[in-house]
Scaffold this motif. Structure first.
Motif, PDB file in Angstrom:
ATOM      1  N   LEU A 272       1.239  -1.355   0.170  1.00  0.00           N
ATOM      2  CA  LEU A 272       0.037   0.352   0.087  1.00  0.00           C
ATOM      3  C   LEU A 272       0.910   0.872   0.045  1.00  0.00           C
ATOM      4  N   ILE A 273       2.140   1.234   0.790  1.00  0.00           N
ATOM      5  CA  ILE A 273       2.665   2.184   1.382  1.00  0.00           C
ATOM      6  C   ILE A 273       3.818   2.524  -0.390  1.00  0.00           C
ATOM      7  N   TYR A 274       4.133   1.274  -0.628  1.00  0.00           N
ATOM      8  CA  TYR A 274       4.546   2.219  -1.565  1.00  0.00           C
ATOM      9  C   TYR A 274       3.672   2.331  -3.016  1.00  0.00           C
ATOM     10  N   GLY A 275       2.397   1.558  -3.181  1.00  0.00           N
ATOM     11  CA  GLY A 275       1.798   1.611  -3.838  1.00  0.00           C
ATOM     12  C   GLY A 275       1.850   3.433  -4.467  1.00  0.00           C
ATOM     13  N   ALA A 276       1.397   4.336  -2.854  1.00  0.00           N
ATOM     14  CA  ALA A 276       0.787   5.741  -2.680  1.00  0.00           C
ATOM     15  C   ALA A 276       2.142   6.388  -3.927  1.00  0.00           C
ATOM     16  N   TYR A 277       3.352   5.760  -3.827  1.00  0.00           N
ATOM     17  CA  TYR A 277       4.382   6.665  -4.344  1.00  0.00           C
ATOM     18  C   TYR A 277       4.059   6.493  -6.428  1.00  0.00           C
ATOM     19  N   LEU A 278       3.161   5.321  -6.597  1.00  0.00           N
ATOM     20  CA  LEU A 278       2.986   5.415  -7.921  1.00  0.00           C
ATOM     21  C   LEU A 278       1.864   6.377  -9.324  1.00  0.00           C
ATOM     22  N   ASP A 279       2.482   7.025 -10.098  1.00  0.00           N
ATOM     23  CA  ASP A 279       1.274   8.361 -10.474  1.00  0.00           C
ATOM     24  C   ASP A 279       0.389   7.253 -11.160  1.00  0.00           C
ATOM     25  N   ASP A 280      -0.591   8.212 -11.502  1.00  0.00           N
ATOM     26  CA  ASP A 280      -1.842   8.196 -11.341  1.00  0.00           C
ATOM     27  C   ASP A 280      -2.059   6.667 -12.779  1.00  0.00           C
ATOM     28  N   ALA A 281      -0.804   7.273 -13.967  1.00  0.00           N
ATOM     29  CA  ALA A 281      -1.321   6.591 -15.146  1.00  0.00           C
ATOM     30  C   ALA A 281      -1.300   4.973 -15.162  1.00  0.00           C
ATOM     31  N   ALA A 282       0.127   4.800 -14.170  1.00  0.00           N
ATOM     32  CA  ALA A 282       0.668   3.184 -14.003  1.00  0.00           C
ATOM     33  C   ALA A 282      -0.615   2.132 -13.806  1.00  0.00           C
ATOM     34  N   ASN A 283      -0.618   1.380 -15.069  1.00  0.00           N
ATOM     35  CA  ASN A 283      -1.283   0.426 -15.027  1.00  0.00           C
ATOM     36  C   ASN A 283      -0.457  -0.571 -14.176  1.00  0.00           C
ATOM     37  N   VAL A 284      -1.423  -0.692 -12.395  1.00  0.00           N
ATOM     38  CA  VAL A 284      -0.938  -1.820 -11.186  1.00  0.00           C
ATOM     39  C   VAL A 284      -1.304  -2.900 -11.532  1.00  0.00           C
ATOM     40  N   PRO A 285      -2.420  -3.515 -12.770  1.00  0.00           N
ATOM     41  CA  PRO A 285      -2.664  -4.778 -12.350  1.00  0.00           C
ATOM     42  C   PRO A 285      -1.213  -5.453 -13.386  1.00  0.00           C
TER      43      PRO A 285
END
Ligand code: TRP
Length: 451
Positions: free
Chosen positions: A248-261
């Motif tokens: 969750l913490i590392y995900g918070a530093y991802l940009d909004d356009a990143a393809n999370v899956p």
């Protein structure tokens, strides 16, 4: 639980320097003692191939979808565990009590740190020993007696724990975008080189490599007990670092356009590939020298070093192996301490830097207590377990499956309905909405009533 930290907005939020950095960092968190120490020994204890299949099923059915979900919660709700859940719950009309998952995750992380720091310290001690041996000094530590002698030595172990906790503390002090990135930039390629070199060496110098491949991939279901389900599930969560808000913490530093899956599946694949590679380095050595494959936690520290001393260039091999393990343990320790420090920061309302010092101190105290329970305080037990086994069992076999499954349900209600229709939504829906509750029931049943 109140949300002391606002949800991030798209602008002005710190970011990973690239999406690749996220993959490095998340893999650094996921790949650790779980892959190199625990996975091979639980495969050994549960008879090989059938357990590997069960574990892969838990990983694909519950671990990877939860990893994707956790990263999405972080990206929507911010980098502070409890507030992230509260923010996302509020925006979707769910109860703020879900913030409790953040506290539970942090509690589990703090418990894990108390033994993870100790085992990481052992790895450090073996690394130094093999380095000295490789440079022509004394023979490296090997065999059961040398391992027991190390456990009986509080000063040596406390020194190792202190060194590794201070080093990790310094990285955590500089937080995620500076601290973790500067470490992972060097550790990820170095680790990959060491691993591939070892695999090539093992495949070319032992004639038991194929025996290990067969052991790992030919299922023998008679060797499997129902208890193995809880172990496989707990390990799938543990090895992916999910259920504790680290992703969750590392995900918070991802940009909004990143393809999370896509990124999440990449991380899960790297983690699994490395666990299998580690097993394919360890088991050929175990088989070649007739060592005990069901040796439990001692596999890495007793059986394996014995094997190294019998191999050509064994000291160099041992040094590479333990150095790679140390790197993996170190980056996971950092990620665990980041969870503790972020949660302390939001709960005590202190700065990240102050919180990182408290998290490092707590880790040191926990690590020292577990260390001393192995020697000077060896009558210190809980429910008949030594402290190390107790914390390991309590977290992996009980708390982690529960918090992971709780998070899965949260994600299935707060995140999945808002996803665009398609393959990803269907996958997450099937796994998190249907499989996760069934998983909980089977898990609780197997733990309480038994099969
Ligand atoms: N995944 C790590 C390993 O395999 C251990 C771990 C469990 C962890 N939970 C975590 C690491 C949370 C960082 C954050 O060794």
């Amino acid at each position: 639980m109140t949300a002391t930290h606002p949800a991030p907005n798209a602008t002005g939020r710190p970011h990973w320097s690239s999406r690749m950095m996220f993959v490095f960092a998340a893999s650094g968190s996921a790949v650790g003692l779980g892959n190199i120490w625990k996975f091979p020994y639980i495969v050994g204890e549960n008879g090989g191939g059938a357990f590997v299949l069960l574990y892969l099923a838990c990983l694909i059915g519950l671990g990877a979808p939860l990893l994707i979900g956790e990263v999405m919660v972080g990206r929507r709700g911010g980098a502070y565990p409890a507030s992230a859940f509260v923010n996302v719950a509020r925006s979707t009309g769910l109860s703020a009590a879900w913030g409790g998952l953040g506290a539970l995750g942090a509690l589990i992380a703090i418990l894990i740190l108390s033994f993870y720091s100790v085992v990481s310290g052992w790895v450090g001690i073996y690394t130094v020993d093999f380095a000295i041996a490789a440079l022509g000094g004394d023979a490296a530590r090997s065999g059961a007696e040398a391992f027991s002698a190390m456990l009986a030595d509080p000063v040596l172990q406390l020194t190792a724990v202190a060194a590794i906790v201070i080093a990790a503390g310094i990285v955590v002090y500089y937080d995620v975008t500076i601290g973790v990135q500067s470490v992972m930039r060097y550790v990820a390629p170095l680790f990959a080189i060491l691993l591939v070199a070892m695999l090539v060496m093992i495949a070319t110098t032992t004639d038991t490599f194929w025996q290990a491949v067969v052991y790992m991939f030919r299922p023998d279901f008679s060797a499997l007990s129902f208890d193995a389900f809880g172990e496989a599930l707990g390990h799938a969560f543990f090895t992916l670092s999910v259920g504790m808000c680290g992703m969750l913490i590392y995900g918070a530093y991802l940009d909004d356009a990143a393809n999370v899956p896509r990124l999440g599946i990449g991380v899960a694949a790297i983690d699994t590939g490395i666990a299998i590679a580690a097993a394919l380095i360890i088991f050929p050595i175990v088989f070649a020298f007739d060592l005990e494959s069901a040796a439990g936690p001692g596999l890495l520290f007793i059986a394996l070093p014995q094997g190294f001393t019998l191999l050509p260039f064994g000291n160099l091999f041992g040094l590479s192996f333990f150095a790679a393990t140390l790197l993996a343990a170190f980056t996971s320790l950092i990620a665990l301490m980041i969870i503790a420090s972020h949660w302390l920061s939001e709960t005590l309302r202190t700065s990240n830097r102050t919180a990182s010092l408290i998290a490092a101190s707590l880790t040191g105290i926990g690590g020292a207590t577990v260390t001393l329970s192995l020697n000077l305080w060896d009558n210190l037990t809980i429910l008949g377990f030594g402290l190390l086994d107790f914390f390991d069992e309590l977290t992996s076999a009980w708390l982690l499956p529960l918090s992971g499954l709780g998070m899965a349900i949260f994600v299935s209600r707060a995140i999945v309905p808002g996803l665009p229709d398609g393959l990803v939504k269907t996958y997450l829906n099937i796994c998190l909405t249907y499989l996760a509750p069934i998983g909980i029931l089977v898990f609780v049943y197997s733990k309480t009533v038994g099969f």
